[in-house]
Each structure stands twice: as structure tokens, then as C-alpha cells.
Write an enzyme that holds these catalytic residues in place. Sequence first.
Site, short mmCIF file in Angstrom:
data_model
loop_
_atom_site.label_atom_id
_atom_site.label_comp_id
_atom_site.label_asym_id
_atom_site.label_seq_id
_atom_site.Cartn_x
_atom_site.Cartn_y
_atom_site.Cartn_z
N PHE A 133 0.88 -1.10 -0.03
CA PHE A 133 0.04 0.04 0.00
C PHE A 133 0.77 1.26 0.18
O PHE A 133 0.48 2.29 -0.57
CB PHE A 133 -0.91 0.07 1.11
N TYR A 134 2.08 1.24 0.57
CA TYR A 134 2.87 2.37 0.47
C TYR A 134 3.11 2.97 -0.68
O TYR A 134 3.82 2.25 -1.68
CB TYR A 134 4.27 1.94 1.51
N SER A 135 2.69 4.08 -0.79
CA SER A 135 2.98 4.81 -2.30
C SER A 135 2.51 4.01 -3.41
O SER A 135 2.96 4.03 -4.69
CB SER A 135 4.57 5.10 -2.39
N SER A 136 1.30 3.33 -3.21
CA SER A 136 0.49 2.30 -4.09
C SER A 136 1.51 1.59 -4.81
O SER A 136 1.40 1.25 -6.03
CB SER A 136 -0.18 3.49 -5.14
#
Length: 326
Positions: free
Chosen positions: A58-61
Site C-alpha cells: 500500500f505504501y506509495s501504491s
Amino acid sequence: MEYVRFGRSSLRVSRIGLGAMGIGSPSWRKWILEENEARPILRTAVEAGINLIDTCDFYSSGASETVLGNALWDYASRDEIVLATKLGNPMSRHANARGYSRKHVISAVDASLARLKTDYIDLLQTHIWQPDTDLEELVVAFDDLVTSGKVRYVGATTMPAWAFVHCVSLAKQMGRTPFASMQCEYNICHREAERELLPFCREYDIAIVPFSPLARGFLCADRRKAANHTVRHESDDYTLKHYHRPGDFMAQKRVAQIAEKHGVEPAQIALAWALRQPGITSPIFGATKAEHVTSAVAALNARLDDDDNRVLIDTYETRPLDVRTH
């Protein structure tokens, strides 16, 4: 660098771990570093002996994993790194692009492997809690990934204690791979995990890898002063909502006083406090500069006495009982 056992397993991890939420794309969050800025941080961490690197799809997609895949292997062999990632948060708009269905879990792991440029994940963890999760489906899907060789160990993040206990019990009953770790928010200002999660993990020798030991940077300086403002503090609504209580500011003040007493940085005192607590395996810290890594490593040598610990814990304000905040 000191290395400790990862809970009951024979795996050994560095006493502190590097979190990669701050690495990826600034289009996701203003304070995030792109690859060229992240490389010195990764290199410094590896050279300091940090082998636990924690990220999330999920971090920075997905860009956090992509940057790690592009850069980390220039500084370390795959075998020397304990690479952890997480899944569960939305990765697309469609209904099955999130959560812990077997469909999403397996698809998410395949996508993470491609971004990370590796054949396996050392530690796969749940991320944000989904109350409607079928826990048996989750346990079986995680175990199947271990059996397939795509994952070595499994764990959970920010899961209510009752659900975590149930998952551990289900795995034991079904002869499946049990959760080896719990990653929960834990610092001087946020100690709700002490109610149930930490005692359970200590009793059953489950690794505890707390995130936000510096309270998202809140404990590093008095953010009410303009000179101490950071891009993250000004734009991170979570910090403003959860770390601006009177007790939090008192804790920050006491951290600063004890840091001055010992001649170290406040961040080192906050991290040293987390390291001092019973059962803590490897706190996960974030860094946006290489010197933040150097500072964190130096915290391993900071020694708080009983008076320091008492002064810090006496500032605590409990939070309402709520599964979202533990």
C-alpha cells in the site's frame, strides 16, 4: 549490530528494523522520498548491519516495494536481508483488490514479488484490520503461501487481540503455519498494546516488532514551535489527531529532558525506551535522511535507568477502548 531471535523461530533479525513507508513517491505523501534520495538511507542501513527491512504494498501504491526492488539489492545480497511486507489495504477500486480473501492474498503476494524483484518474502503480514475477515480463510491462505515457497514466515499488524489469538489458535488446531510476529503501534505515547497483545505475545514467544517507536516523529521535538515543523507533521493528519494530547506533550518534554541529561538526541531516548520494554524484538523506525539511520543505531547504546523509565511512563494518558487504536 546486535541480532536477536525472531520470536520462537531460529531466524535472527537486527535489534532495530528499517521501515520503508517513507520511500516511494511524493505523489502519495509529501514527505516520501524517491529512489535517488532513498538509496543513501538503504546503503547506510545495510552497512550498519540492519537486516530487517519492512515495507507494504500500500505504501506509495506499490512504489515503496518498487524502489526497494530497484535499489536494495545493489547494497545487500538477498540472503542477508529479512524482507517483510504487508497486504490488506486497497490496491485498486474493484471489490476484491483489498482485504484477506484467498483471491486477494495470493494475487497481492505475486504483485509484491514482482515489484521487490525477489522469489520469496521473508515475512508476510496482514496490514489494516478488516472486521469482516474470515480468519480461517486467512490462516489457510497464508499457510499455503509458505508451503509454496513464496513466503517464509507470516505475521499480523494492528489486529485486535481477540482476532490475533484466534488466528494463532486456528493455525495450531489445523496444523497450519502460525503467526510468528505482531507489528503494533507502540511508543511512550501509545501503549494500548500493553493491555492484551504484548502479554499474549510474550507468553507464547511471538516476535513483537512495534512500529512508530518515535510516535511518527512527534517525540523528536516540540512540534508546536515553528522551527520544529516538518513536512510530515504539517500534512500527517494521523499525528495531529492522535499525538497532540496534553500527556503526549508532557512525554515529549520529558524525553527532551532525559536526552539532555544523557547527552543524546530525543529520538534516541524514545527508541531506547521501546527497546527496553519486555518482549520487544525489533522496533521498526522510519528515516528520511541517512543520519536518521545513524542516530537509530546509536540508540542501541543508550541506557535508560529505572528513574528515566518511571518518569516517562508516568506521563501516559490511556486511550478509549477501540479496535482501531488498540
